[in-house]
Design an enzyme around this catalytic site. Structure first.
Site, mmCIF file in Angstrom:
data_model
loop_
_atom_site.group_PDB
_atom_site.id
_atom_site.type_symbol
_atom_site.label_atom_id
_atom_site.label_comp_id
_atom_site.label_asym_id
_atom_site.label_seq_id
_atom_site.Cartn_x
_atom_site.Cartn_y
_atom_site.Cartn_z
ATOM 1 N N TYR A 192 105.866 -25.627 82.095
ATOM 2 C CA TYR A 192 106.533 -26.731 82.780
ATOM 3 C C TYR A 192 107.263 -26.175 83.989
ATOM 4 C CZ TYR A 192 110.034 -30.354 83.732
ATOM 5 O OH TYR A 192 110.814 -31.300 84.345
ATOM 6 N N GLU A 238 107.323 -32.494 89.816
ATOM 7 C CA GLU A 238 107.193 -31.926 88.482
ATOM 8 C C GLU A 238 105.726 -31.646 88.166
ATOM 9 O OE1 GLU A 238 109.268 -33.692 84.754
ATOM 10 O OE2 GLU A 238 107.173 -34.269 84.575
#
Ligand code: GDP
Ligand code: MN
Length: 393
Positions: free
Chosen positions: A107, A195
């Site tokens: 992530y 993101e």
């Protein structure tokens, strides 16, 4: 403005971030055609703005054209629901993308840390669909780096993050440049959030952005007029849809039910104007914040929006000029409304700021009703609304 995954990935590519190859399509037939020409294993990804599509059943895998077509028929038109979006969101299009063999899911994101007033890069080795739980239950699995915007991003920051987050070594070489691309995108496009979840390490050793979430700051959109066309974010009600169609921000217009239309610059002034109308014994038909300046085109469109409400019987334009020149604003208003073609209702204009006298003279000459104070303007607008047909038309 939130971007769809395929749009976010377009910005990724412009910023040098590797993405899987693929195609954005709107029909099941197009999925079939694409896979026929490009045989292999493909992922069909629902293009909706809500997160958690995987868990909501919005991500499917197809190994041939027929399966792709069948799954696309299932997905297109479907309402996806998830914990993050119980109301659901309709799938209008799909991203058909090369299915990659996943070795590991990481992530990485960049957002603004408002307390520290700087961008913060967040990374974790435990990316994928359960990252929210990781953040809640195992905060140590999340590494952060606060960037001084004056010196910007340097690759050592990415290397430091890769180690701090415990990313598998397969990520280490590519990671600093990917974060660099993300940082450039973040700054260049004025994002609130970028993101990548998951940032995939493939079995054959590539590091690629398998998902993309990009949220741009609406206030910076004027710098990227082409991206404005991407503003397809589903309006949540009729007022928002009308505001967006007019060229206003989504929360700059609300219909209220009275007879006095309101156009003001600034949300606070708009609310003050509504109060003044009520004090004068009337009811505002709407709230409308036209924003800074008062460009002719936006004035005209805002006027058109306000009079499209059949209840409206007068309009009070309340412009606090400050250093904006009153004569320019007045000319803008006159220019905006002269072409005709719009329903005419009595108009009262209160204008303050530099050159306000000149501005009022211009308005008076054009048959509009210039006033000096907000209360006076509200009073006259309420009078006009009570006796529609009298006044300047
Ligand atoms: P989200 O659920 O809306 O965040 O959608 P994602 O694009 O992140 O996809 C959800 C999950 O689907 C990922 O975490 C992966 O586990 C899986 N997935 C997506 N693309 C691929 C792929 O190309 N190959 C494999 N094996 N899994 C994938
Ligand atoms: Mn994801």
């Amino acid at each position: 403005m939130k971007l769809h995954e395929h749009q976010g990935k377009e910005l990724f590519r412009r910023s040098g971030i590797p993405t899987p190859r693929g195609e954005h399509v709107r029909t099941a037939q197009a999925v079939r055609d694409y896979i026929e020409v490009n045989p292999g294993s493909w992922v069909l990804k629902s293009q909706v703005l809500m997160g958690g599509r995987g868990k909501a059943g919005g991500i499917k895998f197809a190994d041939d054209a027929a399966a792709g077509e069948a799954l696309a028929n299932e997905l297109i038109g479907k309402i996806l629901r998830g914990v993050q979006n119980p109301e659901g969101e309709r799938v209008e299009s799909l991203l058909v993308e090369e299915k990659v063999q996943i070795e590991s899911e990481a992530y990485v994101s960049i957002t603004i840390d408002r307390a520290r007033k700087c961008p913060v890069i967040i990374a974790s080795a435990q990316g994928g669909m359960d990252v929210e739980e990781v953040a809640a239950n195992d905060p140590d699995a999340i590494a952060k780096y606060w960037v001084d915007a004056a010196t910007g991003y340097w690759p050592f920051m990415g290397r430091r993050l890769a180690f701090a987050a415990g990313l598998p070594t397969g990520y280490h070489k590519a990671f600093p440049a990917i974060v660099g691309g993300l940082y450039t995108l973040f700054m260049q496009y004025g994002a609130n959030l970028v993101e990548i979840n998951p940032l995939v390490l493939t079995k054959d050793g590539r590091v690629i952005a398998s998902d993309a979430k990009v949220e741009l700051d609406d206030n910076g959109l004027f710098r990227h007029p082409t991206l404005r066309e991407w503003n397809i974010e589903a309006p949540s009600d009729e007022d928002q849809a009308a505001a967006l169609a007019t060229g206003l921000g989504r929360s700059n217009y609300a219909k209220l039910g009275g007879a006095v239309g309101v156009i003001a610059n600034g949300a606070g002034l708009g609310m003050g104007t509504m109060d003044a109308i009520r004090n004068a014994g009337g009811e505002a038909a709407n709230f409308l914040d036209i924003g800074g300046g008062a460009q002719a085109d936006l004035v005209r469109k805002s006027y058109a929006l306000v009079v499209s409400d059949p209840k409206v019987r007068s309009i009070f334009i309340n412009i606090f000029g400050g250093i904006t020149r009153g004569d320019q604003v007045a000319n803008g208003i006159v220019e905006a409304l002269k072409g005709g073609g719009l329903r005419e209702v009595p108009l009262v204009v209160r204008l303050t700021g530099t050159n306000e006298k000149e501005g009022r003279a211009i308005l008076a000459a054009a048959g509009m009703n210039p006033v000096e104070t907000m209360d006076e303007g509200a009073r006259r607008a309420v009078e006009f609304a009570g006796a529609a047909g009298r006044g300047n038309n």
